[in-house]
Motif scaffolding. Structure first.
Motif, PDB file in Angstrom:
ATOM      1  N   SER A 279       0.812  -1.217   0.000  1.00  0.00           N
ATOM      2  CA  SER A 279       0.000   0.000   0.000  1.00  0.00           C
ATOM      3  C   SER A 279       0.845   1.266   0.000  1.00  0.00           C
ATOM      4  CB  SER A 279      -0.913  -0.004   1.229  1.00  0.00           C
ATOM      5  OG  SER A 279      -0.096  -0.005   2.384  1.00  0.00           O
ATOM      6  N   THR A 280       2.078   1.161   0.399  1.00  0.00           N
ATOM      7  CA  THR A 280       2.837   2.394   0.591  1.00  0.00           C
ATOM      8  C   THR A 280       3.771   2.691  -0.573  1.00  0.00           C
ATOM      9  OG1 THR A 280       4.695   1.245   1.576  1.00  0.00           O
ATOM     10  CG2 THR A 280       2.948   1.940   3.052  1.00  0.00           C
ATOM     11  N   GLU A 281       4.008   1.698  -1.390  1.00  0.00           N
ATOM     12  CA  GLU A 281       5.051   1.809  -2.391  1.00  0.00           C
ATOM     13  C   GLU A 281       4.878   3.009  -3.320  1.00  0.00           C
ATOM     14  OE1 GLU A 281       7.684   1.583  -3.859  1.00  0.00           O
ATOM     15  OE2 GLU A 281       6.896   1.947  -5.838  1.00  0.00           O
ATOM     16  N   PHE A 282       3.692   3.151  -3.862  1.00  0.00           N
ATOM     17  CA  PHE A 282       3.489   4.219  -4.835  1.00  0.00           C
ATOM     18  C   PHE A 282       3.800   5.576  -4.228  1.00  0.00           C
ATOM     19  CE2 PHE A 282       0.950   7.522  -6.824  1.00  0.00           C
ATOM     20  CZ  PHE A 282       1.421   7.425  -8.110  1.00  0.00           C
ATOM     21  N   MET A 283       3.283   5.775  -3.047  1.00  0.00           N
ATOM     22  CA  MET A 283       3.519   7.030  -2.331  1.00  0.00           C
ATOM     23  C   MET A 283       5.016   7.278  -2.167  1.00  0.00           C
ATOM     24  SD  MET A 283       0.565   8.320  -1.338  1.00  0.00           S
ATOM     25  CE  MET A 283      -1.091   7.896  -0.875  1.00  0.00           C
ATOM     26  N   GLN A 284       5.704   6.250  -1.711  1.00  0.00           N
ATOM     27  CA  GLN A 284       7.136   6.396  -1.444  1.00  0.00           C
ATOM     28  C   GLN A 284       7.893   6.750  -2.705  1.00  0.00           C
ATOM     29  OE1 GLN A 284       8.275   6.549   1.381  1.00  0.00           O
ATOM     30  NE2 GLN A 284       7.212   5.217   2.809  1.00  0.00           N
ATOM     31  N   LYS A 285       7.501   6.113  -3.792  1.00  0.00           N
ATOM     32  CA  LYS A 285       8.218   6.303  -5.032  1.00  0.00           C
ATOM     33  C   LYS A 285       8.116   7.753  -5.496  1.00  0.00           C
ATOM     34  CE  LYS A 285       6.651   4.157  -8.579  1.00  0.00           C
ATOM     35  NZ  LYS A 285       6.266   3.051  -9.455  1.00  0.00           N
ATOM     36  N   THR A 286       6.933   8.327  -5.348  1.00  0.00           N
ATOM     37  CA  THR A 286       6.771   9.696  -5.821  1.00  0.00           C
ATOM     38  C   THR A 286       7.608  10.663  -4.987  1.00  0.00           C
ATOM     39  OG1 THR A 286       4.842  10.138  -4.468  1.00  0.00           O
ATOM     40  CG2 THR A 286       4.445   9.249  -6.671  1.00  0.00           C
ATOM     41  N   HIS A 287       7.774  10.353  -3.692  1.00  0.00           N
ATOM     42  CA  HIS A 287       8.602  11.231  -2.848  1.00  0.00           C
ATOM     43  C   HIS A 287      10.041  11.282  -3.320  1.00  0.00           C
ATOM     44  CE1 HIS A 287       5.707  12.377   0.138  1.00  0.00           C
ATOM     45  NE2 HIS A 287       5.271  11.149   0.136  1.00  0.00           N
ATOM     46  N   PHE A 288      10.438  10.233  -3.978  1.00  0.00           N
ATOM     47  CA  PHE A 288      11.807  10.161  -4.429  1.00  0.00           C
ATOM     48  C   PHE A 288      12.143  11.282  -5.411  1.00  0.00           C
ATOM     49  CE2 PHE A 288      15.161   8.254  -7.071  1.00  0.00           C
ATOM     50  CZ  PHE A 288      16.111   8.132  -6.075  1.00  0.00           C
ATOM     51  N   LYS A 289      11.131  11.712  -6.156  1.00  0.00           N
ATOM     52  CA  LYS A 289      11.329  12.831  -7.090  1.00  0.00           C
ATOM     53  C   LYS A 289      11.834  14.067  -6.344  1.00  0.00           C
ATOM     54  CE  LYS A 289       7.271  13.243  -8.971  1.00  0.00           C
ATOM     55  NZ  LYS A 289       6.145  13.591  -9.853  1.00  0.00           N
ATOM     56  N   THR A 290      11.256  14.291  -5.169  1.00  0.00           N
ATOM     57  CA  THR A 290      11.636  15.440  -4.354  1.00  0.00           C
ATOM     58  C   THR A 290      13.134  15.418  -4.065  1.00  0.00           C
ATOM     59  OG1 THR A 290       9.482  15.267  -3.306  1.00  0.00           O
ATOM     60  CG2 THR A 290      11.096  16.664  -2.216  1.00  0.00           C
ATOM     61  N   ARG A 291      13.590  14.240  -3.722  1.00  0.00           N
ATOM     62  CA  ARG A 291      15.000  14.053  -3.398  1.00  0.00           C
ATOM     63  C   ARG A 291      15.891  14.377  -4.612  1.00  0.00           C
ATOM     64  NH1 ARG A 291      18.723  13.596   0.736  1.00  0.00           N
ATOM     65  NH2 ARG A 291      20.546  12.588  -0.152  1.00  0.00           N
ATOM     66  N   VAL A 292      15.464  13.910  -5.780  1.00  0.00           N
ATOM     67  CA  VAL A 292      16.231  14.125  -7.005  1.00  0.00           C
ATOM     68  C   VAL A 292      16.280  15.620  -7.356  1.00  0.00           C
ATOM     69  CG1 VAL A 292      16.298  13.627  -9.485  1.00  0.00           C
ATOM     70  CG2 VAL A 292      15.831  11.791  -7.867  1.00  0.00           C
ATOM     71  N   VAL A 293      15.158  16.294  -7.227  1.00  0.00           N
ATOM     72  CA  VAL A 293      15.134  17.741  -7.494  1.00  0.00           C
ATOM     73  C   VAL A 293      16.085  18.456  -6.537  1.00  0.00           C
ATOM     74  CG1 VAL A 293      13.716  19.839  -7.529  1.00  0.00           C
ATOM     75  CG2 VAL A 293      12.749  17.680  -8.332  1.00  0.00           C
ATOM     76  N   LEU A 294      16.012  18.073  -5.282  1.00  0.00           N
ATOM     77  CA  LEU A 294      16.854  18.696  -4.258  1.00  0.00           C
ATOM     78  C   LEU A 294      18.335  18.599  -4.628  1.00  0.00           C
ATOM     79  CD1 LEU A 294      16.919  20.128  -1.519  1.00  0.00           C
ATOM     80  CD2 LEU A 294      16.846  17.886  -0.409  1.00  0.00           C
ATOM     81  N   GLN A 295      18.714  17.471  -5.165  1.00  0.00           N
ATOM     82  CA  GLN A 295      20.111  17.293  -5.578  1.00  0.00           C
ATOM     83  C   GLN A 295      20.517  18.343  -6.608  1.00  0.00           C
ATOM     84  OE1 GLN A 295      22.378  14.405  -4.653  1.00  0.00           O
ATOM     85  NE2 GLN A 295      20.937  14.745  -2.985  1.00  0.00           N
ATOM     86  N   GLY A 296      19.653  18.559  -7.587  1.00  0.00           N
ATOM     87  CA  GLY A 296      19.949  19.552  -8.617  1.00  0.00           C
ATOM     88  C   GLY A 296      20.022  20.949  -8.045  1.00  0.00           C
ATOM     89  N   LEU A 297      19.091  21.250  -7.142  1.00  0.00           N
ATOM     90  CA  LEU A 297      19.044  22.592  -6.545  1.00  0.00           C
ATOM     91  C   LEU A 297      20.296  22.849  -5.711  1.00  0.00           C
ATOM     92  CD1 LEU A 297      15.300  22.800  -5.408  1.00  0.00           C
ATOM     93  CD2 LEU A 297      16.340  23.697  -7.499  1.00  0.00           C
ATOM     94  N   GLN A 298      20.737  21.824  -4.996  1.00  0.00           N
ATOM     95  CA  GLN A 298      21.927  21.988  -4.154  1.00  0.00           C
ATOM     96  C   GLN A 298      23.171  22.274  -4.987  1.00  0.00           C
ATOM     97  OE1 GLN A 298      21.691  18.404  -1.839  1.00  0.00           O
ATOM     98  NE2 GLN A 298      20.466  19.375  -0.224  1.00  0.00           N
TER      99      GLN A 298
END
Ligand SMILES: *[C@@H]1O[C@H](CO)[C@@H](O)[C@H](O)[C@H]1NC(C)=O
Ligand SMILES: *[C@@H]1O[C@H](CO)[C@@H](O)[C@H](O)[C@H]1NC(C)=O
Ligand SMILES: *[C@@H]1O[C@H](CO)[C@@H](O)[C@H](O)[C@H]1NC(C)=O
Length: 523
Positions: free
Chosen positions: A157-176
């Motif tokens: 039940s949680t997988e989809f949610m978790q996966k989408t959060h990963f995008k946030t992490r990837v964007v953050l890398q670029g911003l940093q």
């Protein structure tokens, strides 16, 4: 089992690279049949992972990745981003194997066509990047998301949610790194290079507009302190509550918070330029490839429709699909059946009539070893501004694909796709018409005028109740066996579904299962 063993052997390689904890967790995951659930399933991101990426799979053709310095087998995501940035900006796409076909399409319809070279696909499973690279797409596999430490959450039940959060992490890398990041979902097609349209230069975020809030599937983030704070906070929310709230909700909640305190400046992109699926397809009446183009549109987000199958079908039907997998378009050997639904929508039993015609087409296609090109359908509800309908207006595309087979039919717009060879488009039979009892009834009811079908070749089966026998069909069509497109005027009542024909009960059962009713958004 073999697959799992292979994966595990791969994990052993990680062991030597200091990933012993990862392998242990991986084994635990296999214990829980974690990977059997398909590509949709991943463990939640770890709190403190290293953002490692690996190229994996076959090596990049050097021409494809000339600019990138991604050469070692393990490099940081940041290095990969840095290698792909042009002019301080990058387009990032997070993708998993389940969406590889759409990722290829995004690359072909958008990045390749518009010569947008500052993109990077970030794969979050072990297969997707090697698949993409075969198509010349630059992709790095992010290791941080896979096989690492995870919580005791319920994967299913949680997988989809978790996966989408990963995008946030990837964007953050670029911003940093100090770059502007455009993050886009794979179910998007760009019509123009979007960067000149991000005109609010003092905005931290420029985000596409969903029905009621920002859509995290397409937005530009500038490398400002507020944008970094936003992503860092949304990532924190994701870590703590990522199984309960989506990435979009987390991001929007943080956005609202920061906006209220005047800590961030956001622009909502115009729906006129950056339409979502409702605005572009439904309000814009774009159901087929020959619908009016959208001259002002910068992109379209194929959302507000459920199931991946229906999204792909909608892209195809509206002329936004350039993925030629298994020579879907470019085959020169494959033969087709084309037909129309000429009886107009005021006929009382139009649903049944058109279903029967499509059933007949599938049946004929099977007999003749041809592929059905779908007709357009009418509205089955009273309508004032009636228009032609695609298959998803009436049936579940997921079911149709499952039982008919995604490769055993083609969208109505098929012959207008630029990837179809002109030799195929031009090789068509005269218009054929099989006489049936149903057609005779329609003629008597003045729904249909056979006499006015000029230049139509009439074919008369010996038994109108039974429809044409196998032998009759083969004989009728023999003169056109070399022709790519066998064209029928219509196919009403050629085969009655209830009657059972020489294709066998199993085939009929399959085809009737294919016709599961659905409506446009497939909800
Ligand atoms: C059916 O058509 C395909 C081409 O689409 C061809 O490769 C195949 O050999 C044909 N099968 C038969 C039995 O003729
Ligand atoms: C559609 O059907 C109506 C009768 O219900 C008829 O008057 C009309 O001419 C038909 N339109 C076409 C295009 O055949
Ligand atoms: C047509 O087929 C039906 C069903 O098998 C049969 O009852 C009927 O007699 C046939 N009609 C003719 C004219 O052969």
């Amino acid at each position: 089992m073999k697959h799992q063993k292979l994966k595990c052997r791969r994990e052993l390689a990680y062991l030597t690279l200091g990933f012993s904890a990862a392998c242990f967790m991986y084994m635990v995951l296999i214990q829980y049949n974690y990977f059997k659930v398909g590509n949709e399933m991943y463990p939640p991101p770890q709190v403190d992972f290293a953002d490692r990426v690996t190229l994996g799979g076959p090596a990049l053709p050097s021409a494809v990745d000339a600019r990138a310095t991604i050469t070692s087998s393990f490099v940081g995501l940041k290095e990969a981003i840095r290698a792909r940035v042009i002019g301080g900006a990058i387009v990032l796409v997070v993708v998993d194997s389940g969406y590889i076909e759409m990722a290829i399409n995004l690359h072909r319809t958008s990045f390749e066509k518009l010569q947008i070279d500052n993109y990077l696909f970030v794969g979050i499973d072990h297969q997707v990047c090697s698949g993409l690279r075969l198509h010349g797409v630059v992709c790095v596999t992010h290791e941080g998301f896979m096989g690492e430490k995870n919580s005791d959450s319920n994967w299913g039940s949680t997988e989809f949610m978790q996966k989408t959060h990963f995008k946030t992490r990837v964007v953050l890398q670029g911003l940093q790194l100090g770059f502007q990041v455009l993050i886009t979902d794979v179910d998007v097609v760009f019509f123009k290079n979007p960067f000149p349209y991000f005109t609010c230069s003092d905005c931290d975020i420029e985000i596409s507009n969903d029905i009621s809030e920002g859509n995290s599937g397409f937005y530009l983030a500038r490398p400002t302190s507020p944008a970094r704070t936003l992503h860092a906070s949304a990532w924190e929310i994701g870590k703590v509550a990522g199984d309960r709230i989506s990435n979009q909700k987390a991001l929007n909640r943080m956005l609202e918070n920061m906006q209220m305190k005047n800590e961030i400046k956001i622009k909502f992109l115009s729906k006129y330029l950056f339409p979502n699926g409702v605005d572009y397809f439904e309000s814009g009446h774009r159901y087929f490839a020959d619908s009016p183009a959208c001259s002002q549109c910068v992109m379209v987000h194929n959302n507000w429709i459920l199931t991946k199958a229906a999204k792909v079908y909608r892209f195809k039907e509206t002329g936004l699909w350039l993925n030629d997998r298994h020579q879907y378009y470019s085959s020169t050997d494959r033969k087709y059946i084309l037909f129309a639904n000429p009886v107009n929508s005021s006929y009382e039993d139009i649903r049944k009539l058109e279903k029967n015609a499509l059933y007949s087409a599938l049946h004929l296609a099977k007999l003749l070893n041809r592929t059905v090109i779908l007709p357009r359908f009418h509205s089955y509800k009273p309508c004032t501004f009636c228009h032609d309908h695609p298959l998803n207006s009436h049936y579940s595309i997921a079911s149709f694909d499952k039982y008919v087979g995604i490769d055993n039919y083609r969208e109505n717009s098929f012959l207008s796709n630029p990837l179809v060879p002109s030799g195929v488009v031009q090789s068509t039979s005269p218009q054929l018409h099989i006489r049936t009892r149903k057609v005779d009834q329609l003629v008597r009811a003045q729904r249909y005028e056979i006499d006015r079908l000029e230049e139509t070749l009439m074919l008369n089966p010996s038994n109108l109740t039974l429809g044409p026998s196998r032998g009759e069909v083969l004989a009728f069509c023999a003169p056109y066996s070399h022709v790519s497109v066998l064209r029928f005027h219509s196919l009403y009542g050629v085969y009655e579904m209830e009657r059972g024909h020489d294709m066998g009960a199993a085939y009929d059962a399959l085809i009737s299962a294919a016709f599961k009713r659905g409506q446009y958004r497939q909800l």
